[in-house]
Design a protein around this motif. Structure first.
Motif, PDB file in Angstrom:
ATOM      1  N   ASN A 326       0.807  -1.222   0.000  1.00  0.00           N
ATOM      2  CA  ASN A 326       0.000   0.000   0.000  1.00  0.00           C
ATOM      3  C   ASN A 326       0.844   1.278   0.000  1.00  0.00           C
ATOM      4  OD1 ASN A 326      -2.290  -1.612   0.123  1.00  0.00           O
ATOM      5  ND2 ASN A 326      -2.323  -1.609   2.370  1.00  0.00           N
ATOM      6  N   ALA A 327       2.129   1.145  -0.304  1.00  0.00           N
ATOM      7  CA  ALA A 327       3.004   2.314  -0.259  1.00  0.00           C
ATOM      8  C   ALA A 327       2.582   3.387  -1.253  1.00  0.00           C
ATOM      9  CB  ALA A 327       4.449   1.887  -0.530  1.00  0.00           C
ATOM     10  N   GLY A 328       2.043   2.982  -2.405  1.00  0.00           N
ATOM     11  CA  GLY A 328       1.508   3.941  -3.378  1.00  0.00           C
ATOM     12  C   GLY A 328       2.574   4.787  -4.032  1.00  0.00           C
ATOM     13  N   GLU A 329       2.223   6.047  -4.288  1.00  0.00           N
ATOM     14  CA  GLU A 329       3.093   6.934  -5.061  1.00  0.00           C
ATOM     15  C   GLU A 329       4.371   7.309  -4.303  1.00  0.00           C
ATOM     16  OE1 GLU A 329       0.842  10.336  -6.108  1.00  0.00           O
ATOM     17  OE2 GLU A 329      -0.565   9.249  -7.419  1.00  0.00           O
ATOM     18  N   GLU A 330       4.357   7.186  -2.986  1.00  0.00           N
ATOM     19  CA  GLU A 330       5.548   7.560  -2.221  1.00  0.00           C
ATOM     20  C   GLU A 330       6.716   6.614  -2.469  1.00  0.00           C
ATOM     21  OE1 GLU A 330       4.480   7.810   1.853  1.00  0.00           O
ATOM     22  OE2 GLU A 330       2.990   9.390   1.557  1.00  0.00           O
ATOM     23  N   GLY A 331       6.443   5.493  -3.098  1.00  0.00           N
ATOM     24  CA  GLY A 331       7.511   4.538  -3.364  1.00  0.00           C
ATOM     25  C   GLY A 331       7.730   3.599  -2.191  1.00  0.00           C
ATOM     26  N   MET A 332       8.642   2.676  -2.399  1.00  0.00           N
ATOM     27  CA  MET A 332       8.896   1.655  -1.390  1.00  0.00           C
ATOM     28  C   MET A 332       9.470   2.285  -0.113  1.00  0.00           C
ATOM     29  SD  MET A 332       8.409  -1.602  -1.170  1.00  0.00           S
ATOM     30  CE  MET A 332       8.445  -2.268  -2.847  1.00  0.00           C
TER      31      MET A 332
END
Length: 394
Positions: A326-332
């Protein structure tokens, strides 16, 4: 990083053994320190007719390892071979010493080995300024003698609780401070003359040269405190450890953590390894050594405990997968971020005394599998999540 490495050395020295109704295991790890200065002794059976006696000790060296290593090989013989320890022996006999003989012999042994080491050329000429704490237990068939000189510590776990603990010798303790001041010294920033963090130790001869004062009246004293406790069927285990362990765990926390681990495995080396790993993850920066001595009444492996621990591992694995998915756009996210999220959650059945730090290897394994192309965690990240995730006492 000054006196610290860029990353901790996590290789461990292990040993184990059994005899006299006891089992023991030990683990030592260098950790973040530039040198390994700890040492230990484990002897089941003592020479000169005391085959049913045992001796265990941990030595925490400072400013070098010479004193700690010498004590690990020779302190026991200095204790048992002096006349005070053997005072009741008749010629040709092998009578067991009395309680008072033992306590007197221990004190004499410490003073004798301290004076003996003073004559080592490198110590006498100031080339080696090392000293060492010493915490030990001498077990006879009927008694446990707790021996302490410095700020390493030993605890006895009996009937499901901490029954006894040695007391650390810190310069700020009123009794210690009085002796230091009487010898012309001072206690600044909780250290002897603003330098040494312990008020009793073997070696450290720079602090033992006050004219007109005896060996136990110096700025730093080699005199141990000795306590005898009658053994009981309810005795479960004894822990001896240096302050690298106690810096991040209280007596109760460490005993509860050891109890939890003993219900998962009867491999005492593994139990000790899990202690030093967990303390590293809790933020300990020191060398770490622990000796675990188990009596017949020690906690036994429990299928229920094993299942509960496996269920916890599965829950943590699932949560790490969710966080990373669920990290999404923020990246890993980095591992420190994952640990912070988990630390903020109310996770049931975390290891008592160890908390989330005791499960870092489980969390890290899942993280590494899901993020194979990650950059290696540097020392700042390692310290960041070891210390930050320990802030909430779980």
């Amino acid at each position: 990083m000054g006196a610290f490495l860029d990353k901790p050395k996590t290789e461990k020295h292990n040993a184990h053994g059994a005899g006299n109704g006891l089992r023991y295991g030990l683990s030592s790890m260098q950790g973040w320190r530039v040198e390994m200065e700890d040492a230990h002794t484990a002897a089941v059976g003592i020479p000169r007719g005391l085959d049913d006696w045992s001796f265990f000790a941990v030595y925490d060296g400072h400013a070098g390892s010479r004193v700690a290593n010498y004590c690990s090989s020779h302190l026991l013989e200095h204790i048992t071979d002096n006349d005070d320890f053997r005072a009741t022996e008749a010629p040709g006999s092998a009578l067991e010493p009395t309680v008072e003989n033992v306590k007197s012999g221990i004190r004499t042994g410490f003073l004798k080995i301290d004076e003996y080491m003073r004559n080592f050329a490198d110590l006498r000429n100031g080339m080696d300024r090392s000293g060492s704490t010493a915490v030990a237990v001498l077990l006879s068939p009927n008694h446990v003698y707790f021996i302490n000189c410095g700020d390493s510590r030993s605890v006895l776990y009996r009937s499901g609780q901490v029954c006894f603990s040695t007391q650390d010798h810190k310069p700020s303790n009123p009794r210690e401070k009085e002796r230091i001041q009487n010898a012309g010294g001072s206690v600044m920033i909780q250290r002897v003359n603003g330098s040494l963090a312990v008020s009793r130790a073997l070696g450290d001869y720079d602090y033992k040269c006050v004219d007109g004062k005896g060996p136990t009246e110096q700025l730093v004293s080699p005199e141990p405190e000795v306590y005898e406790i009658v053994r009981a069927d309810e005795d479960e285990f004894i822990i001896l450890a240096c302050d690298g362990i106690w810096d991040v765990m209280s007596n109760e926390e460490l005993c509860e953590f050891v109890k939890y681990r003993l219900e998962l495995t009867d491999d005492l080396e593994k139990v000790c390894n899990s202690v030093v790993d967990t303390c590293l993850h809790k933020g300990s920066r020191d060398n770490m050594s622990i000796v675990l001595v188990c009596f017949h009444n020690a906690p036994k492996v429990s299928e229920e405990a094993i299942k509960k621990d496996a269920d916890l591992d599965k829950h943590l694995e699932s949560r790490v997968e969710e966080i990373m998915t669920n990290a999404g756009e923020e990246g890993m996210p980095d591992l420190a971020h994952v640990m912070r999220i988990l630390a903020a959650e109310n996770i049931p059945h975390l290891p008592p005394g160890g908390g989330l730090a005791a499960k870092r290897s489980v969390i890290e394994e899942v993280y590494n599998r899901l993020n194979p192309h990650r950059e290696s965690d540097g020392p700042e990240t390692l310290l960041k999540y070891s210390i930050e995730t320990n802030l909430p006492r779980l």
